[in-house]
Design an enzyme around this catalytic site. Sequence first.
Site, PDB file in Angstrom:
ATOM      1  N   THR A 124     -66.133   1.614 -37.703  1.00 53.95           N
ATOM      2  CA  THR A 124     -65.610   1.987 -39.906  1.00 53.95           C
ATOM      3  C   THR A 124     -66.345   1.295 -40.598  1.00 53.95           C
ATOM      4  OG1 THR A 124     -64.892   2.313 -41.182  1.00 53.95           O
ATOM      5  CG2 THR A 124     -63.409   1.729 -39.576  1.00 53.95           C
ATOM      6  N   ASP A 125     -66.844   0.970 -41.266  1.00 55.85           N
ATOM      7  CA  ASP A 125     -66.769  -0.285 -42.750  1.00 55.85           C
ATOM      8  C   ASP A 125     -65.554  -1.009 -42.766  1.00 55.85           C
ATOM      9  OD1 ASP A 125     -65.580   1.995 -44.133  1.00 55.85           O
ATOM     10  OD2 ASP A 125     -67.773   1.349 -46.126  1.00 55.85           O
ATOM     11  N   GLU A 126     -64.494   0.050 -42.690  1.00 58.55           N
ATOM     12  CA  GLU A 126     -63.342   0.337 -42.857  1.00 58.55           C
ATOM     13  C   GLU A 126     -61.943  -1.580 -42.573  1.00 58.55           C
ATOM     14  OE1 GLU A 126     -60.524   2.934 -43.449  1.00 58.55           O
ATOM     15  OE2 GLU A 126     -62.452   4.575 -44.255  1.00 58.55           O
ATOM     16  N   TYR A 148     -55.238   4.122 -39.427  1.00 57.19           N
ATOM     17  CA  TYR A 148     -56.444   4.320 -39.404  1.00 57.19           C
ATOM     18  C   TYR A 148     -57.663   3.118 -39.032  1.00 57.19           C
ATOM     19  CZ  TYR A 148     -61.714   5.759 -39.625  1.00 57.19           C
ATOM     20  OH  TYR A 148     -62.530   6.082 -39.789  1.00 57.19           O
ATOM     21  N   LYS A 152     -59.413   1.834 -35.521  1.00 56.64           N
ATOM     22  CA  LYS A 152     -60.701   1.731 -35.014  1.00 56.64           C
ATOM     23  C   LYS A 152     -60.788   0.095 -34.968  1.00 56.64           C
ATOM     24  CE  LYS A 152     -63.253   4.681 -36.349  1.00 56.64           C
ATOM     25  NZ  LYS A 152     -63.371   4.929 -34.670  1.00 56.64           N
TER      26      LYS A 152
END
Length: 347
Positions: A124-126, A148, A152
Amino acid sequence: MRKIVITGGAGFAGSHIVDEACQKYPDARVVVLDKMTYAGDVRNISHHVFSNRVQLLVGDVADLDLCRRVVKGACLVIHAAAESHVDNSFGNSLEFTRTNVLGTHALIEACRQERVPKVVHVSTDEVYGEVMSGAAAEDDVLRPTNPYSSSKAAAEMILRGYIQSYHEPIVIIRANNLYGIRQFPEKIIPRFICHLLTGRRLPLHGNGSNRRHYLSTRDFARAVLFVAEQGVVGETYNIGTTEEYTNLEMAELVCKHFGRSVDQLVDFVPDRPFNDARYSISWSKLQGMGWKPQHSLREDLGMLVDWYRDNLERYTELFGTPEVQAITQTLAMLATSGAAAELKVTT
Ligand SMILES: NC(=O)c1ccc[n+]([C@@H]2O[C@H](COP(=O)([O-])OP(=O)(O)OC[C@H]3O[C@@H](n4cnc5c(N)ncnc54)[C@H](O)[C@@H]3O)[C@@H](O)[C@H]2O)c1
């Protein structure tokens, strides 16, 4: 016959990857490994399961023995299974580490032992954390800010070790926020749509100024298989779009579609313990290889609303039975039309 394994394939993004794989590789056998948590729904892939295109195996990616049996003989494994909702990760962060980190480790170890020739890991970009200006590129430092995104990023670190030590044929993708049909209505777009369909008000974190990019899940699924074919082993690819909204702009967009005014419908609710103000990624690497987004939320919003209207009964646990939904909606319409102005509909 080629065997493709897709973990988390009964979830939102995973089911769109399943659609794309079935369409792109009509001769392949697609096997979905999914734990069927609250976010998994057999109806997301039942059209393929009933026509024998897809085999659904219910199980946990953190189970090494199971993973070995599932990936044996696969030519491609796409790992999309995850605990994915940031809000939940603040309350239940260990489950996020178990599935997202331990689960990724068990799956990649199984792929190593069974000599799977290609693995695409969905990230994810997060993982880049907050990006206030400019756009994060694939080589930038990861600075995750919540349980979260930390889980990741931790999963990616395990994979880097496998790439370096074992030359595991892994490609990592990091995507923007996704929109599309079948997304569980805990995420902002389907939540707003379902709230408006059932006459509820829209809860908005903080002051609504947090910004996110929104990529069509169809563009995303196309990118995943594009990277599976053309991505260089050991490389990471951002998958993004230019379509960016604050949460308040998103509320306005959805309200406008329903012919409603956002001012009357939004409730500002306490923010997350930490809420990244903005994510932004550059996907020029993927664009240079020939991929670019083809859909936009503005154009797809009507289709999304129609889908949630037709499938509201899926979410009765969140929004009540169809009868309750109909009554709530009627009461809300009466309340806003002035016929019963004292009525207050609560969630
Ligand atoms: N949705 C987005 O906006 C977005 C954006 C970027 C990246 N991603 C990534 O895409 C992937 C899919 O996200 P999503 O939004 O479809 O999530 P989702 O929550 O809708 O679906 C996740 C799926 O994984 C399954 N699952 C959960 N734990 C499992 C376990 N231990 N073993 C096997 N299956 C398990 C669930 O049952 C569900 O079907 C995730 O890796 C997520 O990090 C999502």
